[in-house]
Design a protein around this motif. Structure first.
Motif, PDB file in Angstrom:
ATOM      1  N   GLY A   1      -1.397  12.377   1.647  1.00  0.00           N
ATOM      2  CA  GLY A   1      -1.882  11.532   2.730  1.00  0.00           C
ATOM      3  C   GLY A   1      -3.384  11.514   2.879  1.00  0.00           C
ATOM      4  N   GLN A   2      -4.102  12.261   2.049  1.00  0.00           N
ATOM      5  CA  GLN A   2      -5.558  12.267   2.146  1.00  0.00           C
ATOM      6  C   GLN A   2      -6.193  11.034   1.499  1.00  0.00           C
ATOM      7  OE1 GLN A   2      -7.508  16.315   1.795  1.00  0.00           O
ATOM      8  NE2 GLN A   2      -5.556  16.777   0.805  1.00  0.00           N
TER       9      GLN A   2
ATOM     10  N   SER B   1      -4.692   2.820   8.473  1.00  0.00           N
ATOM     11  CA  SER B   1      -4.666   4.011   7.629  1.00  0.00           C
ATOM     12  C   SER B   1      -5.394   5.171   8.293  1.00  0.00           C
ATOM     13  CB  SER B   1      -5.315   3.711   6.269  1.00  0.00           C
ATOM     14  OG  SER B   1      -5.460   4.898   5.514  1.00  0.00           O
ATOM     15  N   LYS B   2      -4.815   6.355   8.181  1.00  0.00           N
ATOM     16  CA  LYS B   2      -5.431   7.561   8.713  1.00  0.00           C
ATOM     17  C   LYS B   2      -6.071   8.407   7.617  1.00  0.00           C
ATOM     18  CE  LYS B   2      -2.131   7.757  12.551  1.00  0.00           C
ATOM     19  NZ  LYS B   2      -3.082   7.118  13.469  1.00  0.00           N
ATOM     20  N   ALA B   3      -6.021   7.936   6.377  1.00  0.00           N
ATOM     21  CA  ALA B   3      -6.606   8.684   5.270  1.00  0.00           C
ATOM     22  C   ALA B   3      -8.127   8.569   5.281  1.00  0.00           C
ATOM     23  CB  ALA B   3      -6.062   8.159   3.938  1.00  0.00           C
ATOM     24  N   ARG B   4      -8.788   9.630   4.884  1.00  0.00           N
ATOM     25  CA  ARG B   4     -10.246   9.594   4.822  1.00  0.00           C
ATOM     26  C   ARG B   4     -10.724   8.727   3.665  1.00  0.00           C
ATOM     27  NH1 ARG B   4     -14.464  14.538   3.305  1.00  0.00           N
ATOM     28  NH2 ARG B   4     -16.309  13.186   3.170  1.00  0.00           N
TER      29      ARG B   4
ATOM     30  N   SER C   1       0.845  -1.198   0.000  1.00  0.00           N
ATOM     31  CA  SER C   1       0.000   0.000   0.000  1.00  0.00           C
ATOM     32  C   SER C   1       0.875   1.241   0.000  1.00  0.00           C
ATOM     33  CB  SER C   1      -0.931   0.009   1.217  1.00  0.00           C
ATOM     34  OG  SER C   1      -0.189   0.107   2.421  1.00  0.00           O
ATOM     35  N   TYR C   2       0.291   2.354  -0.365  1.00  0.00           N
ATOM     36  CA  TYR C   2       0.990   3.636  -0.352  1.00  0.00           C
ATOM     37  C   TYR C   2      -0.046   4.749  -0.234  1.00  0.00           C
ATOM     38  CZ  TYR C   2      -0.176   3.542  -5.400  1.00  0.00           C
ATOM     39  OH  TYR C   2      -0.829   3.461  -6.611  1.00  0.00           O
ATOM     40  N   ASN C   3       0.404   5.962   0.022  1.00  0.00           N
ATOM     41  CA  ASN C   3      -0.483   7.110   0.186  1.00  0.00           C
ATOM     42  C   ASN C   3      -0.318   8.091  -0.963  1.00  0.00           C
ATOM     43  OD1 ASN C   3      -1.622   6.268   2.663  1.00  0.00           O
ATOM     44  ND2 ASN C   3       0.167   7.040   3.777  1.00  0.00           N
ATOM     45  N   MET C   4      -1.379   8.835  -1.241  1.00  0.00           N
ATOM     46  CA  MET C   4      -1.357   9.861  -2.274  1.00  0.00           C
ATOM     47  C   MET C   4      -2.086  11.101  -1.776  1.00  0.00           C
ATOM     48  SD  MET C   4      -1.943   7.709  -5.832  1.00  0.00           S
ATOM     49  CE  MET C   4      -1.784   9.206  -6.827  1.00  0.00           C
ATOM     50  N   ALA C   5      -2.035  12.136  -2.593  1.00  0.00           N
ATOM     51  CA  ALA C   5      -2.741  13.392  -2.305  1.00  0.00           C
ATOM     52  C   ALA C   5      -2.369  13.925  -0.924  1.00  0.00           C
ATOM     53  CB  ALA C   5      -4.244  13.215  -2.444  1.00  0.00           C
TER      54      ALA C   5
END
Length: 455
Positions: free
Chosen positions: A292-293, A326-329, A286-290
């Motif tokens: 972290g959003q 995950s802390k992303a919305r 997994s990875y984050n974008m925007a």
């Protein structure tokens, strides 16, 4: 290019929108004047008109112009290419139809070419030239006909009797035909995903056509499985994938498909993509974008190869833990083979994974496998419509291998289907919102755009 890629394959075997795209970075313009140009006339099929200091395009009788350019010095991906023509400054130089441009073989000579010996088209017309006026420059998009360094040749024809007259290189070198090729490396953008699967095959040029979309679009490239046919072997990645989608390897986050496992342990896939593919033997990450959003989850749909996809399997346990941490919305997931599909080949084996997504409030799921495009309304793991909490699934098996135009049974909640167009899904990730646009290859049309909100 395809001949070269086939040669490389042999060598390798022997060796072992809704949102306007951001501009590319450091664009370089290459200008190539015509090295040859002339026209031919149907009513005088054995006459060479190279002595005439003009290029003529008209019908009744047919007059067809031919041009050739020597493209050299290209080292970066081609972003765009334009054929530039200028009409003469006489009152009869204009026309309601400036002609249609089509690629031809390049072996003709301007001093001997006649209507009887004219080269045949080697592809459909690239683009029409609309109404032309005297003493005016006209730029024609020929991006799809430029493959890289080498000689490229075009013909221009028209069915209209009011002919268009253009400067030839002999009449006015500065105003003569020119080919402009723009190259560069697209910038990255962590708010955009460019997604498709079922991609590279040395027997076709269609993956090159979809790769040209990536050349001009910013974002993370999600290659959703079956990336190198027929079996994801190292030599197929080297000869078939690397020259096309491989141009964007540095920004690619892949998912493994079923064809990759025709090579034991998908060794070609994991070897080619390295750490970007996740741990060998697993293939999920997994990875984050925007900023972290948005959280992005990539899974392996080859259940039998990784200990299953059932509830309690290693991957399913990892998925639930990853989503919980995950802390992303907002979240988007992708893997190769779909749960729901109108084109057949959907599998209930992925329902536990879909259930984990649904339980965590995931917004979007991207799949491929079926060589089609399909979009579903948000739904539950059992296929019930759920506009409030459901997962919206896309199938984008349109990366270049082939297409499957038939949809035997329309699945519940299927909103849009197309099995006739190659292209890439552009998914834009915004705060609390996502937008999609299907980008077809040059010469094909399919308008599919929309927007959704995060849960």
């Amino acid at each position: 290019m395809r001949t070269l890629r086939a040669f490389l394959l042999v060598v390798a075997v022997l060796a072992a929108t809704l949102v306007t795209p951001a501009p590319a970075q450091a664009v370089t313009t290459h200008i190539y004047p015509a090295t040859r140009d002339t026209y031919v006339k149907a009513s005088s099929p054995n006459t060479n008109y190279n002595s005439q200091r003009q290029l003529v395009v008209a019908g009744s009788p047919d007059r067809i112009s031919y041009l050739a350019f020597a493209v050299t010095g290209l080292t970066e991906p081609i972003l765009h290419a334009t054929l530039r023509m200028k009409t003469l400054d006489t009152s009869n130089a204009g026309s309601t139809d400036g002609g249609r441009v089509f690629p031809v073989g390049s072996s003709w000579s301007e001093t001997t070419l006649t209507y009887a010996t004219r080269p045949a088209p080697i592809g459909p017309s690239v683009t029409p030239i609309e109404r032309v006026k005297p003493d005016t420059i006209h730029d024609i998009d020929v991006t799809d006909a430029i493959r890289g360094n080498g000689v490229v040749s075009f013909g221009i024809f028209s069915n209209h009797t009011d002919g268009a007259y253009y400067h030839s290189r002999e009449n006015n070198e500065a105003a003569g035909p020119a080919l402009l090729v723009y190259t560069g490396v697209p910038s990255t953008d962590d708010t955009v995903i460019l997604a498709a699967g079922d991609i590279a095959d040395c027997r076709t040029e269609r993956d090159e056509q979809t790769a040209k979309i990536l050349d001009t679009e910013v974002g993370v490239v999600a290659a959703i499985g079956d990336t190198a046919y027929e079996k994801g072997a190292p030599e197929e990645y080297a000869a078939c994938y690397a020259p096309t989608w491989g141009r964007h390897k540095s920004r690619t986050r892949p998912a493994v498909g079923n064809h990759e496992y025709l090579t034991p342990n998908a060794a070609g896939y994991f070897g080619y993509f390295g750490a970007a593919a996740g741990p060998p033997g697993q293939g999920w990450y997994s990875y984050n974008m925007a900023g972290g959003q948005w959280h992005v989850v990539v899974l392996n749909s080859n259940c039998a190869k990784i200990g299953g996809c059932h509830a309690g399997s290693p991957q399913e346990r990892w998925l639930r833990a990853d989503l919980a941490a995950s802390k992303a919305r907002c979240t988007v997931a992708y893997w190769h083979q779909p749960l729901f599909a109108s084109g057949g080949r959907g599998s209930s084996a992925y329902r536990p994974l879909f259930q984990a997504l649904y339980d965590a409030g995931v917004e979007v799921l991207l799949n491929a496998h079926n060589h089609q495009y399909e979009r579903f309304a948000p739904q539950t793991p059992t296929g019930a419509a759920d506009p409030d909490r459901g997962v919206r699934q896309f199938i984008i098996g349109t990366g270049g291998r082939s297409l499957q135009p038939d949809f035997p049974t329309v699945a519940a909640n299927s909103e849009v289907r197309n099995g006739n167009v190659f292209g890439v899904l552009r998914l834009t990730l915004l705060p609390g919102e996502y937008r999609w646009r299907f980008v077809p290859v040059a010469g094909q049309t399919f308008n599919e755009v929309g927007t959704g909100l995060c849960h």
